[in-house]
Structure formats: C-alpha cells, structure tokens
Scaffold this active site. Structure first.
Site, PDB file in Angstrom:
ATOM      1  N   SER A  30      16.377 -15.149  48.848  1.00 36.64           N
ATOM      2  CA  SER A  30      16.291 -15.507  46.653  1.00 36.64           C
ATOM      3  C   SER A  30      15.134 -16.506  46.954  1.00 36.64           C
ATOM      4  O   SER A  30      13.685 -16.407  47.335  1.00 36.64           O
ATOM      5  CB  SER A  30      17.509 -16.367  47.102  1.00 36.64           C
ATOM      6  OG  SER A  30      17.794 -16.330  45.383  1.00 36.64           O
ATOM      7  N   ASP A  66      21.172  -7.272  40.311  1.00 37.66           N
ATOM      8  CA  ASP A  66      21.053  -8.741  40.647  1.00 37.66           C
ATOM      9  C   ASP A  66      20.918  -9.831  39.457  1.00 37.66           C
ATOM     10  O   ASP A  66      20.203  -9.726  38.544  1.00 37.66           O
ATOM     11  CB  ASP A  66      19.451  -8.895  42.015  1.00 37.66           C
ATOM     12  CG  ASP A  66      20.011 -10.266  42.236  1.00 37.66           C
ATOM     13  OD1 ASP A  66      20.593 -10.831  41.780  1.00 37.66           O
ATOM     14  OD2 ASP A  66      19.120 -10.960  43.637  1.00 37.66           O
ATOM     15  N   HIS A  78      23.529 -10.514  43.846  1.00 34.59           N
ATOM     16  CA  HIS A  78      22.674 -11.253  44.863  1.00 34.59           C
ATOM     17  C   HIS A  78      23.277 -12.147  45.733  1.00 34.59           C
ATOM     18  O   HIS A  78      24.440 -12.267  45.397  1.00 34.59           O
ATOM     19  CB  HIS A  78      22.762 -12.826  43.389  1.00 34.59           C
ATOM     20  CG  HIS A  78      21.793 -13.716  43.990  1.00 34.59           C
ATOM     21  ND1 HIS A  78      19.960 -12.513  44.263  1.00 34.59           N
ATOM     22  CD2 HIS A  78      21.384 -14.192  44.663  1.00 34.59           C
ATOM     23  CE1 HIS A  78      19.828 -14.307  44.442  1.00 34.59           C
ATOM     24  NE2 HIS A  78      20.298 -15.070  44.716  1.00 34.59           N
TER      25      HIS A  78
END
Length: 410
Positions: A206, A334, A363
């Site tokens: 991320s 996501d 995610h």
C-alpha cells in the site's frame, strides 16, 4: 482497524561495488527475450503484463498457471474480504529483535529483525526489507506471514517501521510521507553496511509500496537493491483520494484517520510550539486522512496544498525510471488502490517491470490459495518465487545476471 493500511546516497565503497556488478550481465545479454513458443502461460483469470514479462515469468509459471479462486463467502465482496483479512487473518508468532536507527535529521525509525537469524544464517544470505502500509508495522498479520515465508527460504528479514508506526520512537516534530525518501534511503544503506556481502531486496504494501516505487524510480541507476515487490500500491494518490471519500470507503478513511490521531497524540508535545502553516488542531482532530495530511503532512514536507502533495507523491510518475526487477501485484477490486490508477502503459514499456492483477483480493486481502481463509495471503508464494528466482540468477558465478534491460547491448 489499524491493520487496514495503505500500508541519502549509499556508502561509497558498497554502492560502487554493487553498481559495478550490474554491468556484468551474462543471462539477459544472451537472452533479451525468450522465444515465442517458450513463453510461460498464465491462467486467464489473471492479468499479467509488463515489459519484463519474458524475463521474469518463468519464476511464476507454477503459481500463475492455476486459476485465482477467491475463498467462498469471503472473496465475493471486496469490503468483506478487506475487513476479514484485517481482523480474522491469523497473526503468526515471530520473535523480533528491535534496532532503533537515528537518522541524519535526528529522527528515529525502528528496524525489527527476526531474532536468531544471525545464529544460523551466513552473512551472504539475501536480505528482505519489508515496508508496511500507512500506520502499519511489524505487528500486522500480512507482515508476519511474509516474515515466516521468507525465513522458511533462509532469507534474513527486517521490518522497517516508519516514524511513530509499530511503536517506533518519534524524536523530532516530523512523521513521514508518501514521497519522503530520506528514511528509506538511510535504512537501506544501514542494512547494506551491516551485511555488505548480501543482496538486498524490498517489498512494500500500500503506502509502503508507493514509497518503495518512488525510491526505485528516483534512485534509478544508483539503486542498491537487487529487486523489489510492490503490493496494493495506490500508485496515483489523486485518484485514490477521490475514491476514498465514496460510499463504504469512508469507513476505511475514518479508521485510518483514527490510527493517525492515535499516533499523533502520543507525540503531540513535539508539535506544541511549531508555528508556521501547521494546523495542529486539524491534525489532532482529523476525521479523514486528508484532514491529517492538510494540517500536518503536506506542511512538514513543503507542499502548498494537499492536492499538490498527492500529485507529486504518486509513484505512477516514477515507475518508468525503475532499473531493477520489480514485481507489482494488484487486485482489480481494491477499494483503496483503484485499478484505474495503475500505470499500465509505463509498466508495459519498462523491461524491468511485471504487473499481476488478480480479479479479486480487496485491499491487503487476497484470501485465496492453500492457506485460505485464515493463513497467508495468496501473494506470499508469488512474491518469494519471484525474489528467489532473481536471487538464484544473481548468484550465478558471483555476478549479477539481471542487469537493467535498458543497458543491454546485443
């Protein structure tokens, strides 16, 4: 809810030795592309593209030949999968030894090494540096699973906890940002100095993935890493910010802003008399990540507005300059790292990059594979297959065999 996360120059001698070794390529120069008939196939459920596909897909032929099957009742919805992975995925027990690194600006970061590695791993064992997402750290389940996977392959592992994350100390009135590369540069240099005989690798999730790709692109030819992996990277932070305020995504926004407020409150006295353009009340009471970035982050790092900060900190701008093997893994559904933000054309044009997009995964979810639903995410095996493949090629005759494909002279 903190588990739902976005996730200096090298010492002269070590840097020059590692850079010099890049120019001695025996594998790529002889085989710039595999013959058409020998190219490994991948299952139709996966999107696999990238200028480096011919070079690196042989490493992944076993994993990618199978369909991506999301776990029933969990993987059908991106939000269910994201939340399930954050709260119900197992958190493996890993003994960690902490090293606090003081940076050149008098800040501090925490490096968590797997305890006992030095007793049974030789100094030349490959090293994997892990970069968690926003507010994430070595306590997170996805980080712990990757530690175990890499350790099982005889890799030395260390988690880079950014300032304030994973209980990392904060010693100056500054945290970190999506584009601040001072800390990651110093961490990589420090690890390289400790183990000068080892190849260095990194994986980021991320926001950690965004920071990593920014570093790879901006360091470009001078990057001391041998290869890297980016997962759930938002890539385009402007697009990610747009989606973050839509529908159910507000739940993640509030959860992450709460985690940021918690980290800030522990160190608020450092910011008490800071003055300037800082809006400390806005940061201290932030209801959204954007509020926190507006009140504190963008001012700390010299941006005139939040939008300028997001635009100039997006790693999509720098992936074209990456000069080491890079695997990017994304999920098409996501909610935090939107599919439309992936810089596909630049990845296709870069012979050092490969992109894998799974149809589901949420995610930091990827609740699929042999260990689903509570074990390691589907990505862990793919990551280690890629890194081990590069490491095996790197150690042929003690020389780098995966040189920057842009430099290959045929």
């Amino acid at each position: 809810m903190a588990r739902v996360a976005f996730a200096t120059s090298s010492p002269p001698l070590i840097s020059s030795v590692r850079t010099l070794r890049r120019h001695f390529s025996v594998f790529d120069a002889a085989n710039p592309k595999l013959p058409e008939m020998s190219r490994p196939s991948h299952h139709s459920s996966l999107e696999v593209i990238g200028g480096g596909s011919d070079r690196f897909l042989p490493a992944l032929k076993d994993s990618l030949a199978k369909p991506y099957n999301a776990f029933p009742l969990i993987g059908f919805n991106r939000h269910v999968e994201t939340i399930y992975a954050a709260f119900y995925r197992s958190v493996p027990s890993v003994r960690l030894r902490r090293e606090c690194l003081r940076t050149k600006d008098n800040g501090s970061v925490a490096l968590d090494w797997v305890a006992g590695d030095d007793n049974h791993l030789p100094p030349e064992s490959p090293i994997l540096i892990l970069l968690p997402g926003l507010t994430g750290g070595s306590q997170d389940s996805y980080v712990r699973h990757m530690l175990l996977r890499a350790q099982s392959k005889k890799w030395r592992c260390v988690v880079f906890n950014s300032r304030g994350c994973g209980d990392s100390p904060v010693t100056t009135p500054q945290f970190y940002s999506a584009s601040f590369l001072g800390d990651i540069g110093e961490v990589i240099d420090h690890v390289g100095e400790k183990f000068p005989k080892a190849n260095l690798y990194a994986a980021g999730w991320s926001l950690g993935g965004n920071i990593l790709v920014n570093y790879l692109g901006q360091e470009s030819h001078n990057c001391p890493l041998t290869a890297a992996v980016s997962l759930c990277n938002p890539f385009d932070l402007v697009i990610a910010d747009e989606d973050f305020h839509k529908g159910f995504n507000n739940v993640y926004d509030k959860a992450l802003s709460k985690s940021l407020r918690r980290i800030f409150s522990k160190h608020s006295l450092l910011f008490e008399d800071i003055g300037g353009e800082f809006n400390i009340p806005l940061a201290a009471n932030a209801e959204t990540v954007r509020d926190f970035d507006d009140g504190l982050t963008r001012v700390s790092f010299g941006f005139k507005s939040v939008d300028e900060y997001y635009s100039k900190s997006s790693s999509s701008k720098y992936i074209k300059h990456v000069r080491i093997p890079l695997l990017c893994i994304q999920a098409a559904n996501d909610p935090i790292a939107p599919d439309r933000g992936i810089p596909r054309e630049d990845i296709k044009a870069n012979p050092n990059c490969v992109l894998i997009v799974t149809p589901r995964g949420g995610h930091l979810g990827w609740v699929a594979g042999e260990e689903a639903p509570n074990g390691a995410p589907w990505t862990d095996q793919v990551v280690m297959e890629f890194l081990q493949y590069v490491e095996n090629r790197e150690t042929i005759n003690g020389e780098r065999s995966f040189d920057d494909a842009h430099q290959i002279q045929v």
